[in-house]
Design an enzyme around this catalytic site. Structure first.
Site, PDB file in Angstrom:
ATOM      1  N   ASN A 113      13.829 -40.894 -31.752  1.00 29.30           N
ATOM      2  CA  ASN A 113      13.047 -39.372 -31.507  1.00 29.30           C
ATOM      3  C   ASN A 113      13.749 -38.330 -31.429  1.00 29.30           C
ATOM      4  O   ASN A 113      14.996 -38.133 -30.993  1.00 29.30           O
ATOM      5  CB  ASN A 113      12.279 -39.657 -30.107  1.00 29.30           C
ATOM      6  CG  ASN A 113      11.315 -41.173 -30.034  1.00 29.30           C
ATOM      7  OD1 ASN A 113      11.105 -41.476 -31.318  1.00 29.30           O
ATOM      8  ND2 ASN A 113      11.286 -41.547 -28.906  1.00 29.30           N
ATOM      9  N   HIS A 130      18.198 -39.255 -35.295  1.00 24.77           N
ATOM     10  CA  HIS A 130      17.325 -38.404 -36.206  1.00 24.77           C
ATOM     11  C   HIS A 130      17.648 -36.802 -35.767  1.00 24.77           C
ATOM     12  O   HIS A 130      16.855 -36.116 -36.299  1.00 24.77           O
ATOM     13  CB  HIS A 130      16.175 -38.791 -36.478  1.00 24.77           C
ATOM     14  CG  HIS A 130      15.844 -40.040 -36.936  1.00 24.77           C
ATOM     15  ND1 HIS A 130      14.827 -41.201 -36.754  1.00 24.77           N
ATOM     16  CD2 HIS A 130      16.627 -40.583 -37.911  1.00 24.77           C
ATOM     17  CE1 HIS A 130      15.170 -42.199 -37.499  1.00 24.77           C
ATOM     18  NE2 HIS A 130      16.208 -41.925 -38.225  1.00 24.77           N
ATOM     19  N   THR A 202       9.391 -49.104 -30.607  1.00 26.04           N
ATOM     20  CA  THR A 202       9.743 -49.168 -32.199  1.00 26.04           C
ATOM     21  C   THR A 202       9.865 -50.638 -32.698  1.00 26.04           C
ATOM     22  O   THR A 202      10.268 -51.544 -32.113  1.00 26.04           O
ATOM     23  CB  THR A 202      11.129 -48.199 -32.344  1.00 26.04           C
ATOM     24  OG1 THR A 202      11.344 -48.607 -33.879  1.00 26.04           O
ATOM     25  CG2 THR A 202      12.030 -49.129 -31.803  1.00 26.04           C
ATOM     26  N   SER A 203       9.255 -50.602 -33.989  1.00 23.09           N
ATOM     27  CA  SER A 203       9.511 -51.765 -34.602  1.00 23.09           C
ATOM     28  C   SER A 203      10.624 -51.888 -35.478  1.00 23.09           C
ATOM     29  O   SER A 203      11.098 -52.755 -36.186  1.00 23.09           O
ATOM     30  CB  SER A 203       8.379 -52.006 -35.526  1.00 23.09           C
ATOM     31  OG  SER A 203       8.089 -50.983 -36.507  1.00 23.09           O
TER      32      SER A 203
END
Ligand code: ZN
Length: 262
Positions: A113, A130, A202-203
């Site tokens: 995130n 990120h 999250t996957s």
């Protein structure tokens, strides 16, 4: 997917056991934990990219080709995500994650995130794969700065690094941009050392995030999953907790505390 009351209690107890008995537990979070704080997701119904179109796949190359144009565009149209961020607050799950760090259980947190919520909650050991939408980064010396530390006005674009005069971009990682090596190095180091990973919201389908749970399992570590739904990680998980991050994490930390004092 529904989890029966007994199944949930079993998984909660097992997850707490794994966290307490492991040598170097770490965690990884994704969009699901932010959605609970009012941050719109990028993909899926109502997602930012679903409504506005995906950002260009060569976003970083476009930035490098014309940094001044990139900044002019940013000044013209402040992004919706930045506006949503201004109102978002960490939820109970973010604070529980901080508590897990403070009581000496959690050694590091990797997040996909960009919304600053883990930092705002007080997380100290954090790798933002990120980037962070509230920070700026020099593409020369890679130093990061709070937004307010760099004056950005229409007549000084692109802004320049006060240390090395390199070009400044937002810290958020664009499509086509390599994950900043300093962050990636921390993620691999922590995953190599870890024997237990808690993955929430999250996957983990997107690389590099996808590689960390996989590395951990290959090294014989235990995987704890917290998610509203089954994900591609579920078959790999030693235990899965189905439900909201903001509900589960505080309960889990309470269970961990009970075990620590027992
Ligand atoms: Zn610099």
């Amino acid at each position: 997917m529904e989890q029966s009351g007994n199944g949930y209690l079993w998984a909660l107890d097992r997850a707490a056991d794994l966290l307490v008995s492991s040598r170097h537990p770490i965690a990884m979070t994704g969009a699901g934990v932010s959605v609970e704080s009012g941050i719109p997701p990028f993909r899926g119904p109502g997602g930012l990219w679903t409504r506005h179109g995906e950002p260009p796949m060569d976003g970083y190359q476009r930035f490098l080709a014309d940094p001044q144009g990139y900044w002019e565009e940013r000044l013209r149209a402040p992004s919706e995500i930045v506006q949503a961020l201004a109102q978002a607050r960490p939820n109970a799950g973010h604070y529980a994650m901080v508590e897990l760090e403070q009581i000496g259980i959690l050694h590091h947190l990797i997040t996909q995130n960009i919304d600053n919520l883990h930092r705002a909650a007080g997380q100290r050991k954090l790798a933002e794969i990120h980037g962070n939408a509230l920070l700026l980064r020099c593409i020369g010396c890679r130093q990061r700065f709070p937004r307010e530390a760099i004056a950005i006005t229409p007549d000084n674009l692109p802004p320049r690094c006060p240390s090395c005069a390199g070009i400044i971009k937002v810290d958020t990682v664009h499509f086509g941009e390599p994950i900043p090596p300093d962050v990636l190095e921390v993620c691999f180091r922590e995953t190599r050392q870890s024997d237990c990973m808690l993955v929430a919201g999250t996957s983990a389908l997107v690389y590099p995030a996808a590689s960390f749970p996989q590395m951990l399992k290959e090294g014989g570590g235990a995987l704890i999953e917290v998610n509203l739904y089954d994900t591609p990680l579920t078959p790999l998980a030693d235990c899965s907790l189905r439900g909201a991050f903001g509900d589960i994490l505080p309960t889990l930390v309470e269970q961990v505390r009970t075990k620590l004092t027992a």
